[in-house]
Design a protein around this motif. Structure first.
Motif, PDB file in Angstrom:
ATOM      1  N   UNK A 168       0.813  -1.229   0.000  1.00 39.19           N
ATOM      2  CA  UNK A 168       0.000   0.000   0.000  1.00 39.19           C
ATOM      3  C   UNK A 168       0.840   1.270   0.000  1.00 39.19           C
ATOM      4  N   UNK A 169       2.173   1.118  -0.107  1.00 41.12           N
ATOM      5  CA  UNK A 169       3.047   2.275  -0.180  1.00 41.12           C
ATOM      6  C   UNK A 169       3.609   2.736   1.151  1.00 41.12           C
ATOM      7  N   UNK A 170       3.168   2.167   2.236  1.00 42.84           N
ATOM      8  CA  UNK A 170       3.695   2.531   3.540  1.00 42.84           C
ATOM      9  C   UNK A 170       4.951   1.723   3.854  1.00 42.84           C
ATOM     10  N   UNK A 171       5.609   2.068   4.956  1.00 43.52           N
ATOM     11  CA  UNK A 171       6.835   1.373   5.355  1.00 43.52           C
ATOM     12  C   UNK A 171       6.886   1.296   6.876  1.00 43.52           C
ATOM     13  N   UNK A 172       7.735   0.415   7.366  1.00 43.78           N
ATOM     14  CA  UNK A 172       7.909   0.235   8.803  1.00 43.78           C
ATOM     15  C   UNK A 172       9.366  -0.072   9.076  1.00 43.78           C
ATOM     16  N   UNK A 173       9.925   0.554  10.118  1.00 44.53           N
ATOM     17  CA  UNK A 173      11.341   0.394  10.432  1.00 44.53           C
ATOM     18  C   UNK A 173      11.552  -0.445  11.690  1.00 44.53           C
ATOM     19  N   UNK A 174      12.727  -1.056  11.751  1.00 42.44           N
ATOM     20  CA  UNK A 174      13.173  -1.778  12.945  1.00 42.44           C
ATOM     21  C   UNK A 174      14.693  -1.820  12.910  1.00 42.44           C
ATOM     22  N   UNK A 175      15.276  -2.337  13.964  1.00 42.82           N
ATOM     23  CA  UNK A 175      16.734  -2.449  13.975  1.00 42.82           C
ATOM     24  C   UNK A 175      17.208  -3.557  13.034  1.00 42.82           C
ATOM     25  N   UNK A 176      16.410  -4.624  12.942  1.00 42.95           N
ATOM     26  CA  UNK A 176      16.743  -5.726  12.031  1.00 42.95           C
ATOM     27  C   UNK A 176      15.467  -6.233  11.383  1.00 42.95           C
ATOM     28  N   UNK A 177      15.632  -6.813  10.196  1.00 45.76           N
ATOM     29  CA  UNK A 177      14.530  -7.456   9.469  1.00 45.76           C
ATOM     30  C   UNK A 177      14.946  -8.889   9.154  1.00 45.76           C
ATOM     31  N   UNK A 178      14.028  -9.814   9.368  1.00 40.93           N
ATOM     32  CA  UNK A 178      14.258 -11.218   9.010  1.00 40.93           C
ATOM     33  C   UNK A 178      13.247 -11.611   7.949  1.00 40.93           C
TER      34      UNK A 178
ATOM     35  N   UNK B 249      22.588 -17.255  -2.105  1.00 43.75           N
ATOM     36  CA  UNK B 249      24.022 -16.946  -2.092  1.00 43.75           C
ATOM     37  C   UNK B 249      24.468 -16.393  -0.735  1.00 43.75           C
ATOM     38  N   UNK B 250      23.574 -15.700  -0.079  1.00 42.18           N
ATOM     39  CA  UNK B 250      23.886 -15.116   1.219  1.00 42.18           C
ATOM     40  C   UNK B 250      22.680 -15.274   2.134  1.00 42.18           C
ATOM     41  N   UNK B 251      22.930 -15.385   3.435  1.00 42.36           N
ATOM     42  CA  UNK B 251      21.854 -15.420   4.426  1.00 42.36           C
ATOM     43  C   UNK B 251      21.790 -14.105   5.196  1.00 42.36           C
ATOM     44  N   UNK B 252      22.775 -13.227   4.988  1.00 41.50           N
ATOM     45  CA  UNK B 252      22.774 -11.933   5.658  1.00 41.50           C
ATOM     46  C   UNK B 252      23.231 -10.843   4.711  1.00 41.50           C
ATOM     47  N   UNK B 253      22.476  -9.762   4.673  1.00 34.62           N
ATOM     48  CA  UNK B 253      22.888  -8.549   3.971  1.00 34.62           C
ATOM     49  C   UNK B 253      22.676  -7.397   4.952  1.00 34.62           C
ATOM     50  N   UNK B 254      23.729  -7.044   5.672  1.00 36.79           N
ATOM     51  CA  UNK B 254      23.630  -5.973   6.651  1.00 36.79           C
ATOM     52  C   UNK B 254      22.644  -6.301   7.751  1.00 36.79           C
ATOM     53  N   UNK B 255      21.602  -5.502   7.846  1.00 42.73           N
ATOM     54  CA  UNK B 255      20.609  -5.659   8.907  1.00 42.73           C
ATOM     55  C   UNK B 255      19.419  -6.514   8.478  1.00 42.73           C
ATOM     56  N   UNK B 256      19.538  -7.161   7.345  1.00 45.55           N
ATOM     57  CA  UNK B 256      18.475  -8.046   6.857  1.00 45.55           C
ATOM     58  C   UNK B 256      19.025  -9.464   6.770  1.00 45.55           C
ATOM     59  N   UNK B 257      18.288 -10.418   7.337  1.00 47.77           N
ATOM     60  CA  UNK B 257      18.714 -11.810   7.356  1.00 47.77           C
ATOM     61  C   UNK B 257      17.643 -12.682   6.722  1.00 47.77           C
ATOM     62  N   UNK B 258      18.068 -13.715   6.015  1.00 46.29           N
ATOM     63  CA  UNK B 258      17.155 -14.644   5.350  1.00 46.29           C
ATOM     64  C   UNK B 258      17.070 -15.936   6.146  1.00 46.29           C
TER      65      UNK B 258
END
Length: 457
Positions: free
Chosen positions: A145-155, A270-279
């Motif tokens: 819907x175009x909105x966003x939400x922040x946190x210290x980390x995203x999984x 290829x990666x499980x972590x990109x900075x503050x985002x983890x898969x």
């Protein structure tokens, strides 16, 4: 907000539980209006049962399902014979759970969701995440819907088609495991006993299976169809399929609860972590369903990541601790992908290889084995169950703390200590991580405190 978890499947819910009990503020975001309705990942391996024991849900999981039945092979409308689905793995004091449980995925998720709410966790349904971004201070998810939400980390636990993985530009290399199309459905069937997993193979390699789903009145239908076939997921299409492969009539399929089609593949991000985002989970690795490794590997991703996020966000550990999540879990997922592919192709038997009790982290940078001649359990190994002074080890391990075995008193502040380790461990002192693996081992407790200090805990 500390952590945003995208996806309310088993991975996201298990992570939410682990973070909630550590006092980490987390919100689970789910695109759908409710929990997943199907049985898809129905096998709960013994190692995951140990994880669920620690998370406080094992009794409810056991009540929601049951054991796997033997497989009954049919040919031309006649029973050919029965065979066990799994090789027997003997239970002992160190491994009390050795048989897989059958629990429909929708029931597993109901149990996990109830536990998350009990701990004060939250799930926001109807929130479609389309992308993610980050800066030095945190990460954000973007909604449809175009909105966003922040946190210290995203999984990102948003499945094999992960929008977050794609937004980050993380590749996912993979291969087809089988060229044939497959389908799975939850159906009501009459005229078929619930004592067996009924399998109806044809000479061309196609097959239909009807497995009674423990804890429900449904059967799970699985089908390997001829190459080039477009699966018909309607009730009429499933009735036609069952009538063509089995001795049942079309009318014997009385209801369709859920259905899906897929092509088995194995893929690894290829990666499980990109900075503050983890898969985590299917966003990081996609398995063939054969052998029941996908859901279990995914839950164990959450279990590995939970204590590390808790240590960084609540115990003052450095952010670099999260690098070990990718280090440990990507190697583990690669091994499980090889295993599940081997089971699918008939190269590996279901049994000791698939229960996941032998998995560990001996090669991890978090692992320190300081004994000159270690015997028995080594640093990096799963910490077996047992009893010390009348205390069951799994009871002592339960919770978000570290445990020191073989050291009287409390030589390390904040760590639970037991005066000995079971004889099966061999000689030494063992520092057990919050996820049930031995992080450090030594001839005495000297060095355990320094090990934790090095981790910043």
């Amino acid at each position: 907000m500390d952590v945003l978890i995208v996806g309310a499947g088993p991975t996201g819910l298990a992570l939410g539980i682990d973070l909630a009990r550590r006092g980490v503020e987390a919100l689970v975001l789910e695109r759908a209006a409710g929990l997943f309705p199907g049985s898809r990942g129905k096998g709960i391996q013994p190692r995951t049962q140990e994880v669920f024991d620690d998370l406080g849900v094992l009794a409810a999981i056991r009540a929601a399902g049951g054991p796997y039945p033997d497989r009954m092979i049919w040919k031309d409308g006649e029973r050919v014979g029965a065979e066990p689905m799994f090789d027997t793995v003997a239970a002992d004091d160190g491994a009390p759970y050795t048989e897989p449980l059958m629990v429909a995925q929708w029931r597993t998720q109901e149990v996990l969701y109830a536990r998350l709410l009990e701990l004060g966790g939250r799930v926001a349904f109807g929130c479609e995440v389309t992308g993610a971004g980050q800066d030095a201070d945190g990460a954000a998810v973007e909604f449809a819907d175009g909105t966003a939400l922040r946190a210290r980390y995203v999984v990102a636990a948003d499945g094999g088609r992960s929008a977050i993985r794609r937004a980050l530009g993380v590749g996912m290399a993979g291969e087809s495991v089988d060229p044939a199309p497959f389908m799975v459905a939850d159906v009501r069937v009459r005229g078929l006993d619930r004592g067996y997993w009924h399998t109806f193979p044809k000479d061309d390699g196609t097959v239909v299976g009807l497995c009674p789903l423990a804890g429900t009145d449904d059967f799970q239908l699985q089908a390997r169809l001829p190459e080039g076939t477009a699966p018909d997921l309607s009730l009429d299409g499933i009735r036609t399929l069952v009538a063509a492969y089995t001795h049942l009539n079309r009318a014997d399929v009385t209801a369709l609860r859920w259905a899906s089609d897929f092509r088995p593949r194995a893929a690894l991000a290829d990666r499980f972590r990109v900075g503050r985002v983890l898969l985590a989970g299917d966003a990081a690795h996609v398995h063939s369903p054969a052998g029941g490794q996908g859901l279990n590997t995914s839950v164990q991703d959450a279990y590995n990541l939970g204590w590390k996020l808790g240590a960084v966000l609540r115990a003052g550990a450095p952010d670099t601790l999260l690098d070990t999540y990718e280090e440990e879990r990507r190697a583990n997922a690669a091994a499980m992908l090889d295993l599940s592919t081997g089971v699918h192709r008939g190269e590996v038997r279901r049994g000791s290889a698939t229960v996941q009790l032998d998995l560990g982290y001996r090669e991890s940078s978090l692992t320190e084995e300081t004994r000159a001649n270690p015997a028995g359990v080594r640093a990096g190994d799963r910490a077996p169950d047992g009893t010390v002074d009348g205390v069951r080890l799994f009871d002592a391990f339960r919770g978000p703390h570290w445990t020191l075995l073989g050291a009287p008193g409390s030589p390390v502040p904040g760590v639970r200590s037991l005066p000995a380790a079971p004889e099966s461990y061999g000689p030494g002192v063992f520092l057990v991580r919050p996820d049930g693996y031995v992080g450090w081992a030594g001839d005495s407790s000297d060095g355990a405190g320094a090990y934790l200090a090095k981790l910043g805990i």
